[in-house]
Design a protein around this motif. Structure first.
Motif, PDB file in Angstrom:
ATOM      1  N   LEU A  82      -4.674  -7.617 -10.269  1.00 19.43           N
ATOM      2  CA  LEU A  82      -4.219  -9.413  -9.965  1.00 19.43           C
ATOM      3  C   LEU A  82      -2.655  -9.697 -11.255  1.00 19.43           C
ATOM      4  CD1 LEU A  82      -7.189 -11.161  -8.410  1.00 19.43           C
ATOM      5  CD2 LEU A  82      -4.857  -9.596  -7.566  1.00 19.43           C
ATOM      6  N   LEU A  83      -3.803  -9.192 -12.362  1.00 24.79           N
ATOM      7  CA  LEU A  83      -2.879  -9.839 -13.618  1.00 24.79           C
ATOM      8  C   LEU A  83      -1.370  -8.610 -13.263  1.00 24.79           C
ATOM      9  CD1 LEU A  83      -2.320 -11.127 -16.410  1.00 24.79           C
ATOM     10  CD2 LEU A  83      -2.972  -9.512 -17.127  1.00 24.79           C
ATOM     11  N   ALA A  84      -1.125  -7.134 -12.919  1.00 28.14           N
ATOM     12  CA  ALA A  84      -0.456  -6.871 -13.028  1.00 28.14           C
ATOM     13  C   ALA A  84       0.840  -7.501 -11.976  1.00 28.14           C
ATOM     14  CB  ALA A  84      -0.201  -5.391 -13.224  1.00 28.14           C
ATOM     15  N   LEU A  85       0.416  -7.643 -10.966  1.00 24.97           N
ATOM     16  CA  LEU A  85      -0.066  -7.682  -9.548  1.00 24.97           C
ATOM     17  C   LEU A  85       1.750  -9.447  -9.814  1.00 24.97           C
ATOM     18  CD1 LEU A  85       1.534  -7.908  -6.958  1.00 24.97           C
ATOM     19  CD2 LEU A  85      -0.710  -9.231  -6.662  1.00 24.97           C
ATOM     20  N   GLN A  86       0.886 -10.367 -10.632  1.00 23.52           N
ATOM     21  CA  GLN A  86       1.150 -11.504 -11.901  1.00 23.52           C
ATOM     22  C   GLN A  86       2.517 -11.707 -12.291  1.00 23.52           C
ATOM     23  OE1 GLN A  86      -0.171 -14.328 -10.328  1.00 23.52           O
ATOM     24  NE2 GLN A  86       1.040 -15.575 -11.519  1.00 23.52           N
ATOM     25  N   LEU A  87       2.449 -10.693 -12.978  1.00 25.87           N
ATOM     26  CA  LEU A  87       3.700 -10.415 -13.946  1.00 25.87           C
ATOM     27  C   LEU A  87       4.732  -9.370 -13.071  1.00 25.87           C
ATOM     28  CD1 LEU A  87       1.217  -8.835 -17.119  1.00 25.87           C
ATOM     29  CD2 LEU A  87       3.088 -10.857 -17.074  1.00 25.87           C
ATOM     30  N   GLY A  88       4.518  -8.236 -12.625  1.00 31.53           N
ATOM     31  CA  GLY A  88       5.432  -7.677 -12.547  1.00 31.53           C
ATOM     32  C   GLY A  88       5.926  -6.954 -11.328  1.00 31.53           C
ATOM     33  N   GLY A  89       4.920  -8.142 -10.215  1.00 29.69           N
ATOM     34  CA  GLY A  89       5.027  -7.436  -8.698  1.00 29.69           C
ATOM     35  C   GLY A  89       4.673  -6.350  -8.014  1.00 29.69           C
ATOM     36  N   PRO A  90       4.962  -5.782  -6.898  1.00 29.01           N
ATOM     37  CA  PRO A  90       3.753  -4.908  -6.447  1.00 29.01           C
ATOM     38  C   PRO A  90       4.471  -3.189  -7.546  1.00 29.01           C
ATOM     39  CG  PRO A  90       5.118  -6.066  -4.590  1.00 29.01           C
ATOM     40  CD  PRO A  90       5.286  -6.784  -5.951  1.00 29.01           C
ATOM     41  N   VAL A  91       5.628  -3.354  -7.989  1.00 33.72           N
ATOM     42  CA  VAL A  91       5.732  -2.198  -8.973  1.00 33.72           C
ATOM     43  C   VAL A  91       4.922  -1.647  -9.771  1.00 33.72           C
ATOM     44  CG1 VAL A  91       7.729  -1.178  -9.949  1.00 33.72           C
ATOM     45  CG2 VAL A  91       8.214  -2.111  -7.670  1.00 33.72           C
ATOM     46  N   ILE A 105       2.325   0.624  -9.894  1.00 33.21           N
ATOM     47  CA  ILE A 105       2.109   2.085 -11.312  1.00 33.21           C
ATOM     48  C   ILE A 105       0.326   1.644 -11.612  1.00 33.21           C
ATOM     49  CG2 ILE A 105       2.625   2.161 -13.997  1.00 33.21           C
ATOM     50  CD1 ILE A 105       5.646   1.465 -12.659  1.00 33.21           C
ATOM     51  N   ILE A 106       0.337   0.561 -11.851  1.00 27.80           N
ATOM     52  CA  ILE A 106      -1.064  -0.007 -12.760  1.00 27.80           C
ATOM     53  C   ILE A 106      -2.942   0.238 -11.975  1.00 27.80           C
ATOM     54  CG2 ILE A 106      -3.407  -1.566 -13.618  1.00 27.80           C
ATOM     55  CD1 ILE A 106      -0.626  -1.233 -15.221  1.00 27.80           C
ATOM     56  N   ALA A 126     -10.485  -1.878  -1.737  1.00 28.22           N
ATOM     57  CA  ALA A 126      -9.595  -2.684  -0.546  1.00 28.22           C
ATOM     58  C   ALA A 126      -8.676  -2.906  -1.597  1.00 28.22           C
ATOM     59  CB  ALA A 126     -11.012  -2.741  -1.119  1.00 28.22           C
ATOM     60  N   LEU A 127      -8.507  -3.591  -3.307  1.00 29.87           N
ATOM     61  CA  LEU A 127      -7.454  -4.089  -3.424  1.00 29.87           C
ATOM     62  C   LEU A 127      -5.814  -3.368  -3.136  1.00 29.87           C
ATOM     63  CD1 LEU A 127      -6.954  -7.409  -4.859  1.00 29.87           C
ATOM     64  CD2 LEU A 127      -6.994  -6.003  -6.669  1.00 29.87           C
ATOM     65  N   LEU A 128      -5.999  -2.136  -4.277  1.00 30.00           N
ATOM     66  CA  LEU A 128      -5.431  -1.587  -4.517  1.00 30.00           C
ATOM     67  C   LEU A 128      -4.356  -0.906  -3.133  1.00 30.00           C
ATOM     68  CD1 LEU A 128      -6.771   0.068  -7.271  1.00 30.00           C
ATOM     69  CD2 LEU A 128      -5.275  -1.024  -7.174  1.00 30.00           C
ATOM     70  N   LEU A 129      -5.302   0.174  -2.252  1.00 33.07           N
ATOM     71  CA  LEU A 129      -5.051   0.559  -1.310  1.00 33.07           C
ATOM     72  C   LEU A 129      -4.626  -0.515  -0.053  1.00 33.07           C
ATOM     73  CD1 LEU A 129      -5.676   3.898  -1.319  1.00 33.07           C
ATOM     74  CD2 LEU A 129      -3.732   3.009  -2.349  1.00 33.07           C
ATOM     75  N   GLY A 130      -4.845  -1.982  -0.106  1.00 30.82           N
ATOM     76  CA  GLY A 130      -5.143  -2.890   1.309  1.00 30.82           C
ATOM     77  C   GLY A 130      -5.303  -2.606   2.058  1.00 30.82           C
ATOM     78  N   LEU A 131      -7.026  -2.381   2.373  1.00 31.48           N
ATOM     79  CA  LEU A 131      -7.882  -1.218   2.317  1.00 31.48           C
ATOM     80  C   LEU A 131      -9.080  -2.263   2.874  1.00 31.48           C
ATOM     81  CD1 LEU A 131      -8.248   2.740   1.843  1.00 31.48           C
ATOM     82  CD2 LEU A 131      -6.753   1.274   4.284  1.00 31.48           C
ATOM     83  N   ASN A 132      -9.896  -2.388   3.690  1.00 29.67           N
ATOM     84  CA  ASN A 132     -11.247  -2.671   4.014  1.00 29.67           C
ATOM     85  C   ASN A 132     -11.921  -2.594   5.063  1.00 29.67           C
ATOM     86  OD1 ASN A 132     -11.158  -6.122   2.987  1.00 29.67           O
ATOM     87  ND2 ASN A 132      -9.492  -5.824   4.184  1.00 29.67           N
ATOM     88  N   GLY A 133     -13.676  -2.935   4.650  1.00 29.62           N
ATOM     89  CA  GLY A 133     -14.291  -2.120   5.468  1.00 29.62           C
ATOM     90  C   GLY A 133     -15.123  -1.362   4.839  1.00 29.62           C
ATOM     91  N   PRO A 161       1.251  -1.143  -0.251  1.00 30.65           N
ATOM     92  CA  PRO A 161       0.109   0.342  -0.096  1.00 30.65           C
ATOM     93  C   PRO A 161       0.669   0.896   0.175  1.00 30.65           C
ATOM     94  CG  PRO A 161      -1.073  -1.474   1.478  1.00 30.65           C
ATOM     95  CD  PRO A 161       0.659  -1.966   1.262  1.00 30.65           C
ATOM     96  N   VAL A 162       2.155   0.908   0.814  1.00 27.98           N
ATOM     97  CA  VAL A 162       2.668   2.328   0.760  1.00 27.98           C
ATOM     98  C   VAL A 162       3.037   2.897  -0.718  1.00 27.98           C
ATOM     99  CG1 VAL A 162       4.551   3.584   1.490  1.00 27.98           C
ATOM    100  CG2 VAL A 162       3.500   2.146   2.952  1.00 27.98           C
ATOM    101  N   LEU A 163       4.010   1.963  -1.480  1.00 29.74           N
ATOM    102  CA  LEU A 163       4.017   2.107  -2.565  1.00 29.74           C
ATOM    103  C   LEU A 163       3.058   2.496  -3.575  1.00 29.74           C
ATOM    104  CD1 LEU A 163       6.660   1.795  -4.595  1.00 29.74           C
ATOM    105  CD2 LEU A 163       5.879  -0.825  -4.816  1.00 29.74           C
ATOM    106  N   ASN A 164       1.690   2.485  -3.343  1.00 29.59           N
ATOM    107  CA  ASN A 164       1.322   2.954  -4.249  1.00 29.59           C
ATOM    108  C   ASN A 164       0.379   3.719  -4.181  1.00 29.59           C
ATOM    109  OD1 ASN A 164       0.202  -0.284  -5.130  1.00 29.59           O
ATOM    110  ND2 ASN A 164      -0.741  -0.517  -3.711  1.00 29.59           N
TER     111      ASN A 164
END
Lengths: 114, 536
Positions: free
Chosen positions: B331-340, B344-345, B149-156, B7-10
Motif C-alpha cells: 500500500l505504501l508503494a501504491l501511495q508513493l509511485g502508483g500502480p507501476v 514492481i513491489i 487478494a490485494l496484489l492481483l485484485g482477486l477475492n474469495g 492486476p494486468v500490470l502486476n
C-alpha cells in the motif's frame, strides 16, 4: 555417502587424539574460545538488557532525545551498531589470529597422510 | 485502495520475473550430476554470492511484509523483529557457521551424528528439520494467500487457493530442475531485487519528508493519533513511537519472542545448509559477513518503510485492506509511485515467497533423502543415483503438502507461524548443535533427549497457547482449551532443550568413542578433511 564418512573402526588415518592434545592445537582452541565465548556472552547480555528495558520500562524508552527520536529507537539502533562492530572485530580476529595457525595444523595433518 | 490497483500490470511484471529466473535455473543446472551438485551446488559458490543467497533465504515474506506491517500498525514493538532477526546472526557467525562447514557434508544431521550414533541422532535431526521447514513453509504460503487478494485484485477463497497452487507448482519446478545451484541463483536475483526495491522506497519516503526522520515520526504519530485503532484503545499518537503498544499487557510474551528470535536463526536448517555451498570455512565466514551487512541494511529500511506506511497510509487503511497488516508495504508503494511501483513491489514480494519456499523445500527434501533414506534406511549405501531420485520425489510430496497446508492456513497469523518455526529451531536444534561442537562429553542420549524434548515442549506449549485458542485472534475460533499464557513458547521450551541435553548426557555412561570426538574437534577447528569444491 559412506566413502568419506569418518571411519570409526580402523586405526588408520592421523592420530587425532594426539593432535587434539598437542600444544599448537590446544593453543588454537584456547584462543578461539577465549575470543568467541566472552563476546557471545557480551552481545547476549546487551541484547537482553535492551529487551527487558523495552518490555518493562516503557516511559524510560519513550524519553525524547533528538526531536521525535526517543531513547528506545536509539538503543535499538545501537543493537545494529554493535552487531556490525562485533562482526568486523570477529573477522579481523579470525583472519589474523586463527587462519594461519589452523592452516599450519591442517598442512601438517595432510603431510602426515601422504 | 484496490480501485487504483492494476492486476494486468502486476501479472505482466510477475510473469516476466518468473521467466527470467526459470532461464537462469535452466542455465545453472546443466551440470547437476552428483549429490554434491544437487544438494550443495558443487560447493562452487563464492562467499559474497552465498552471502547474498543467505540474505535471500532469510528475508522472507515475514521480513518484508510482516515487519513493515508490524511497525506500521504496532509501532515500536514491531521493531523488535528487526533487531532479533539481525542480532541472531552473531550466534551463527561466532559459534556455528565455520565449525559446521568444516565438519558436515550436506545437512545439519551430518554434523550432529559425526561422533554420535547415526540412527537415532539422524532420525531425530531429520524430524526437527522437517517440522521447522513445514512451519516456515506454512507461514510463507499463508502470507502468499493474503497478499494475492490485494496484489492481483482477486477475492474469495477459491481464487486465492488457485494462486497458492500455482505458486506451489512453480516452486516444485524450480527445485526439481535446478537443485541447489538453481535455487541459489534464484535467491541471488531475488535478494538484489528485494533490497533494491526496499532501498528505492526508503529514499522515496525520506525525500517526501524532507530527509528528516524526526518529521516522519511526527507525521506517523499524528496519523496514528487520529486513527480508529488509537481511539478504540484510548491512546494518543505518541504511543506508536514507544514500546508497549502490542505487548504492553503481557511483557513476558515480548521477552519470550525475543529469546526465540535471537536463538532461532543458528538452528534454522535451511540457513545451515547454505554453509555447505561454499568451498571452505573462510568462505562460509565471508558469506555470513555479507549476509549480516545486507540483512542489517534491509532491516534499517523496514524501520523507515514501517513508519512511512503509518504516516502516509495510516493504520486504519492498512487493517481494512484485503491483506490486512501484511499489506502495509504494497500500500505504501501504491501511495508513493502508483500502480507501476505497486506492480514492481508485488512482483518482488511474490518472488520472495517463491524463492524462500524453494529453499525450504530443498532443505526438507535433502534431509529426508540424505538423512533418513540414504543414511538410516540404506545404512549409508544407497544405490547409485537413487538418493537424488528420492530427493526429487520428496520435493513433489512436500510441494503438495505445502499447497494443501497453505490453502488450509489461509488467514492465519504469518508472524506467529514464523516465530513458531524460530522457537522450534531454537529449542530442538540449537542446544544439540552447540553441545556437539563445544562439549566433548556430550552423548547420543543427551542429543536425542534434547531434540525430542525441545521439539515436544515447543509444540505442546504452542497448541495450548492463546494463539491457537482463546486469544484475541485464535487459529481455532470458538473454543478455548489454552492453559499456557504466552503466545511464543521460547522462554520455556528453549531452556528445556538445553537442560535435557545436559541431564541426558550426565545421567548416562559416556560410551562415545574418544578418538572420533578428537577427530571432530580437530576437523572443526582446522578444516582438515572437509569436502572441497567438486570439479566438473
Amino acid at each position: 555417502m559412506s566413502d568419506s564418512a569418518p571411519d570409526r573402526s580402523a586405526a588408520r588415518g592421523p592420530d587425532y587424539e594426539a593432535v587434539a592434545a598437542s600444544e599448537p592445537f590446544q593453543r588454537l582452541r584456547r584462543r578461539h574460545r577465549g575470543f568467541v565465548f566472552p563476546l557471545a556472552v557480551l552481545f547476549l547480555v546487551w541484547y537482553f538488557v535492551y529487551v527487558l528495558l523495552a518490555a518493562y520500562a516503557h516511559d524510560f524508552m519513550a524519553t525524547p532525545v533528538i526531536g521525535n527520536v526517543n531513547l528506545g529507537l536509539l538503543l535499538g539502533l545501537g543493537q545494529f551498531v554493535t552487531t556490525f562492530v562485533i562482526t568486523m572485530a570477529y573477522v579481523r580476529f579470525a583472519n589474523r589470529r586463527m587462519d594461519p595457525e589452523a592452516t599450519a595444523i591442517r598442512h601438517e595433518l595432510e603431510e602426515a597422510e601422504k | 485502495m484496490t480501485a487504483e490497483n492494476n492486476p494486468v500490470l502486476n501479472i505482466a511484471i510477475f510473469l516476466a520475473f518468473v521467466l527470467v529466473t526459470l532461464v537462469i535455473v535452466f542455465r545453472a543446472s546443466r551440470n547437476n550430476r552428483s549429490a554434491a551438485d544437487y544438494y550443495a551446488a558443487g560447493r562452487s559458490f563464492t562467499g559474497p554470492q552465498n552471502g547474498i543467497a543467505i540474505s535471500g533465504d532469510y528475508l522472507s515474506a515475514a521480513s518484508f511484509l510482516g515487519i513493515c506491517g508490524a511497525i506500521a500498525v504496532n509501532g515500536y514493538d514491531g521493531f523488535l523483529y528487526s533487531i532479533g532477526f539481525l542480532v541472531a546472526w552473531l550466534v551463527a557467525l561466532l559459534l556455528v557457521a565455520e565449525l559446521m562447514r568444516n565438519t558436515g557434508k550436506f545437512t545439519m544431521a551430518d554434523v550432529l551424528s559425526f561422533r554420535l550414533k547415526q540412527g537415532p541422532v539422524r532420525t531425530a535431526a531429520a524430524v526437527t528439520t522437517l517440522v521447522v521447514c513445514f512451519f516456515y513453509l506454512l507461514a510463507q504460503m499463508a502470507g502468499a494467500g493474503g497478499l494475492v487478494a490485494l496484489l492481483l485484485g482477486l477475492n474469495g477463497p477459491v481464487a486465492i487457493g488457485i494462486v497458492i497452487a500455482v505458486v506451489g507448482v512453480l516452486m516444485i519446478l524450480y527445485v526439481l530442475i535446478g537443485g541447489m545451484k538453481g535455487t541459489t541463483w534464484v535467491q541471488i536475483v531475488k535478494a538484489c531485487l528485494l533490497v533494491g526495491g526496499a532501498a528505492i522506497m526508503t529514499v522515496w519516503v525520506l525525500a517526501v519528508n524532507g530527509f528528516d526522520f524526526s518529521a516522519l515520526l511526527q507525521k506517523a504519530a499524528e496519523t496514528f493519533g487520529a486513527s480508529q485503532k488509537a481511539a478504540d484503545a484510548g491512546l494518543d499518537g505518541a504511543a506508536l513511537l514507544a514500546p508497549g503498544l502490542q505487548y504492553g499487557a503481557n511483557p513476558l510474551d515480548f521477552v519470550s519472542l525475543a529469546l526465540a528470535l535471537v536463538l532461532g536463526t543458528a538452528g534454522l536448517p535451511h540457513v545451515l545448509m547454505r554453509f555447505y555451498t561454499v568451498p571452505s570455512a573462510k568462505e562460509a565466514r565471508r558469506s555470513v559477513v555479507w549476509a549480516i551487512w545486507i540483512i542489517g541494511a534491509f532491516y534499517l529500511f523496514t524501520l523507515v518503510l514501517g513508519y512511512g506506511a503509518a504516516a502516509l497510509v495510516g493504520p486504519d487503511a492498512i487493517l481494512a485492506a484485503p491483506g490486512g497488516v501484511n499489506s502495509a508495504a504494497p500500500l505504501l508503494a501504491l501511495q508513493l509511485g502508483g500502480p507501476v511501483l505497486l506492480g514492481i513491489i508485488s512482483a518482488v514480494a511474490f518472488a520472495t515467497i517463491l524463492a524462500v519456499v524453494a529453499g525450504l523445500t530443498i532443505t526438507a527434501a535433502t534431509s529426508l533423502a540424505h538423512d533418513i533414506y540414504a543414511s538410516v534406511i540404506k545404512k549409508g549405501k544407497p544405490e547409485p543415483g537413487r538418493e537424488v531420485k528420492v530427493a526429487r520425489w520428496t520435493v513433489v510430496g512436500i510441494g503438495i503438502l505445502a499447497i494443501i497446508g497453505g490453502i488450509a492456513a489461509q488467514g492465519q497469523n504469518v508472524a506467529f507461524l514464523v516465530a513458531l518455526a524460530f522457537a522450534v529451531a531454537a529449542s530442538a536444534n540449537l542446544p544439540t548443535i552447540l553441545f556437539s561442537l563445544f562439549w566433548r562429553r556430550f552423548t547420543t542420549r543427551g542429543a536425542v533427549w534434547s531434540m525430542v524434548g525441545g521439539l515436544a515442549s515447543a509444540l505442546i506449549l504452542i497448541i495450548f497457547s492463546p494463539a491457537v485458542s482463546g486469544g484475541p485472534t485464535p487459529m481455532i475460533p470458538g473454543v478455548d482449551f489454552h492453559w499456557f499464557p504466552l503466545s511464543n513458547p521460547g522462554i520455556v521450551s528453549i531452556p528445556v532443550g538445553f537442560l535435557l541435553g545436559i541431564i541426558g548426557t550426565l545421567s548416562g555412561p559416556s560410551k562415545e568413542d574418544r578418538r572420533v570426538a578428537a577427530e571432530m574437534e580437530v576437523r572443526s577447528m582446522t578444516g582438515h578433511g572437509a569436502e572441497k569444491a567438486s570439479d566438473h
